[in-house]
Design an enzyme around this catalytic site. Structure first.
Site, PDB file in Angstrom:
ATOM      1  N   ASP A 102     -17.428  68.326  24.766  1.00  0.00           N
ATOM      2  CA  ASP A 102     -18.305  68.279  23.379  1.00  0.00           C
ATOM      3  C   ASP A 102     -19.720  68.274  23.656  1.00  0.00           C
ATOM      4  O   ASP A 102     -20.585  67.928  22.878  1.00  0.00           O
ATOM      5  CB  ASP A 102     -18.029  66.877  22.597  1.00  0.00           C
ATOM      6  CG  ASP A 102     -16.526  67.068  21.913  1.00  0.00           C
ATOM      7  OD1 ASP A 102     -15.966  67.953  21.846  1.00  0.00           O
ATOM      8  OD2 ASP A 102     -16.613  65.969  21.204  1.00  0.00           O
TER       9      ASP A 102
ATOM     10  N   ASP B 188      -8.063  53.977  20.026  1.00  0.00           N
ATOM     11  CA  ASP B 188      -7.220  53.659  21.095  1.00  0.00           C
ATOM     12  C   ASP B 188      -6.562  52.077  20.692  1.00  0.00           C
ATOM     13  O   ASP B 188      -5.111  52.259  20.667  1.00  0.00           O
ATOM     14  CB  ASP B 188      -7.958  53.209  22.284  1.00  0.00           C
ATOM     15  CG  ASP B 188      -8.980  52.344  22.475  1.00  0.00           C
ATOM     16  OD1 ASP B 188      -9.556  51.853  21.475  1.00  0.00           O
ATOM     17  OD2 ASP B 188      -9.605  52.471  23.611  1.00  0.00           O
TER      18      ASP B 188
END
Length: 525
Positions: free
Chosen positions: A106, A255
């Site tokens: 990114d 996560d």
């Protein structure tokens, strides 16, 4: 301070009422800290007992029948370390016809070109199937990058490594056999520390993380409670990700969020404490505070998002619900520490003003009990023990109180993050700057991504350093020693965090601050 508020024929009526309210909130904070320490103690006991149990033999690696694996390497503007992790993962000892690497980039700076060159280099050098996937937006940040690339993954399983990790080349050989159990959705490994001995700051981080990866992950796993994928150093079954609803980016800890959604769905998580994924620890106070802010705020966001689902889940044991909720609520302990610390100041004046309330103040000894429980917790995760037990105990005691002191000093910053999480205040995903310290020499460690500034929180830490320091000295001078050790620890903790934060922004003002050392570290510690 409390000689006011006469009313209803009682001297100092309203002051007495306020004192009671302060003591109630103070007591609640103490009890919640005790509850947290008791749960940590229970995990430590379970972990310790599990060590004496006969371990089942781990399944062996079968290269002929091992499944296809995609390795995802999410990164954003990682100029200093991008090449390092790509080189390491490309060397993994796994059948090339069953291995794919996705570099999820990114980046918005020259890192894009660095990655492109490195991907081409390792493809030609090792013959590995590696792709450079560059997004021109950061929708969803890390979770968005993982999610957008998943449909193109060739593997049935996906291993994820943050850019600061250097997994051993046999990592997949050690983890993939666990998936022969079709109910296993995740295999998580223990983090090692590439630069543990770099400074006192990194040593204390390693001390704390070892507690998490031994006692919390190991203890919960041994008891059959929910554990979590730690964002990196683990492998997911793609079917598990899909059935749990996929990666979502409405929290800062995607996560933790996905881990709980998957386990509520009935998926099992396997934790391999003896398989180590080495990583770089933050070496500056600004980087550490940024990382802690993301973890603490994300934990609070996950608690808000997941608490009702956990409570109402029909296939989850009551004990799993208790430990699951406490796990997501863990970051709130910094709020309780901050509240207790601040209220300890008027509590001293209450003790001086109202003899009839002194009996309640004695319950402050609960904090000592909590400290002893946490000492047991960290002793069982301490990885620097030697055969000389007395020496090990002394070294552990020193390290434990250093860790506790700095943790107290971080309580303002972390408490603000937790409160933001509970209030729904959104912020962008700020990744932790990496330094590639193994390739640096003392005095030359620089990172253009490590943005340092003097924030209101830093100023607050400086004020608290002065307040608690003055209180400790004042009480010591008058022989009132009850809270002096506690206030000294707070003063040292806030002072350390404050001065190192200022020294990183204005190093010339604090030339007396010790320079970091650059010793070689044991990554398994």
């Amino acid at each position: 301070m409390f000689n006011w508020g006469d009313a209803f024929g009682f001297e100092h009526y309203f002051a007495h009422l306020l004192a009671k309210l302060i003591l109630i909130v103070y007591g609640i904070s103490l009890v919640l800290i005790l509850f947290y320490s008791i749960l940590q103690l229970s995990l430590a006991v379970k972990y310790k007992n599990s060590k004496s149990e006969v371990k089942k033999a781990l399944p062996t690696f079968d290269p002929e029948n091992t499944p296809y694996v995609t390795v995802q390497l999410p990164m954003y503007n990682e100029y200093y370390v991008a090449e390092r992790v790509i080189e390491r993962v490309a060397q993994m000892d796994y059948p090339l016809d069953k291995l794919e690497i996705q570099v999820l980039d990114d980046s918005t700076d020259e890192t894009v070109d660095v990655i492109a060159r490195k991907v081409k280099e390792v493809r030609e050098k090792y013959g590995v199937d590696i792709k450079h996937i560059h997004r021109t937006n950061r929708v969803g940040y890390k979770a968005g990058a993982l999610d957008s690339a998943l449909p193109d993954a060739k593997g049935e399983f996906v291993a994820i490594f943050d850019v600061d990790f250097l997994p051993d080349v046999d990592f997949l050989q050690k983890t993939m056999p666990q998936f022969r159990d079709p109910k296993v959705g995740v295999v998580q490994t223990r983090w090692g520390h590439i630069n543990k001995d770099y400074s006192l700051l990194t040593e204390l981080q390693a001390f704390g993380l070892n507690g998490h990866f031994a006692i919390e992950q190991g203890g919960r796993s041994a008891a059959g409670h929910f554990i979590n994928f730690n964002g990196t150093g683990g492998v997911w079954r793609i079917k598990c990700i899909e059935e749990a609803g996929g990666w979502e980016h409405d929290t800062l800890t995607e996560d933790l969020d996905l881990s709980y959604r998957a386990q509520i769905k009935g998926w099992k998580f396997s934790y391999l404490e003896d398989v180590i994924a080495p990583a770089e620890l933050p070496i500056t106070m600004s980087a550490l505070k940024g990382q802690q802010h993301r973890w603490m705020k994300g934990g609070a966001e996950c608690f808000i998002k997941m608490n009702k689902r956990i409570l109402t889940a029909k296939n989850v044991r009551p004990s799993d619900k208790i430990h699951g909720l406490s796990h997501l609520f863990n970051s709130s302990v910094f709020v309780f520490i901050l509240v207790m610390s601040l209220l300890s100041l008027p509590v001293l004046h209450i003790k001086d003003s109202f003899e009839d309330l002194n009996y309640f103040i004695q319950f402050g000894s609960i904090f000592i009990m909590s400290t002893l429980f946490l000492m047991f917790y960290y002793w069982n995760s301490y990885r620097d023990k030697t055969e000389d037990k007395p020496k090990s105990l002394l070294q552990f005691g020193k390290r434990f109180f250093q860790f506790l002191t700095i943790s107290m000093g971080l309580s303002l910053s972390n408490a603000v993050a937790v409160i933001e999480g509970y209030m729904g205040i959104k912020s962008s995903f700020v990744r932790t700057p990496k330094f590639n310290v193994g390739a640096k020499e003392e005095g030359k460690v620089e990172n253009k991504y490590d943005k340092k500034s003097i924030s209101l929180i830093t100023i607050g830490e400086g004020i608290l350093f002065l307040v608690f320091g003055f209180t400790a000295i004042n009480r010591l001078a008058f022989g009132d020693l009850g809270m002096v050790p506690f206030h000294l620890m707070l003063a040292i903790g806030y002072g350390s965090v404050f001065f190192y934060s200022i020294a990183e922004v204005r190093p010339a003002l604090f030339s007396f601050v010790p320079k970091f050392s650059t010793r070689t570290s044991n990554v398994n510690a």
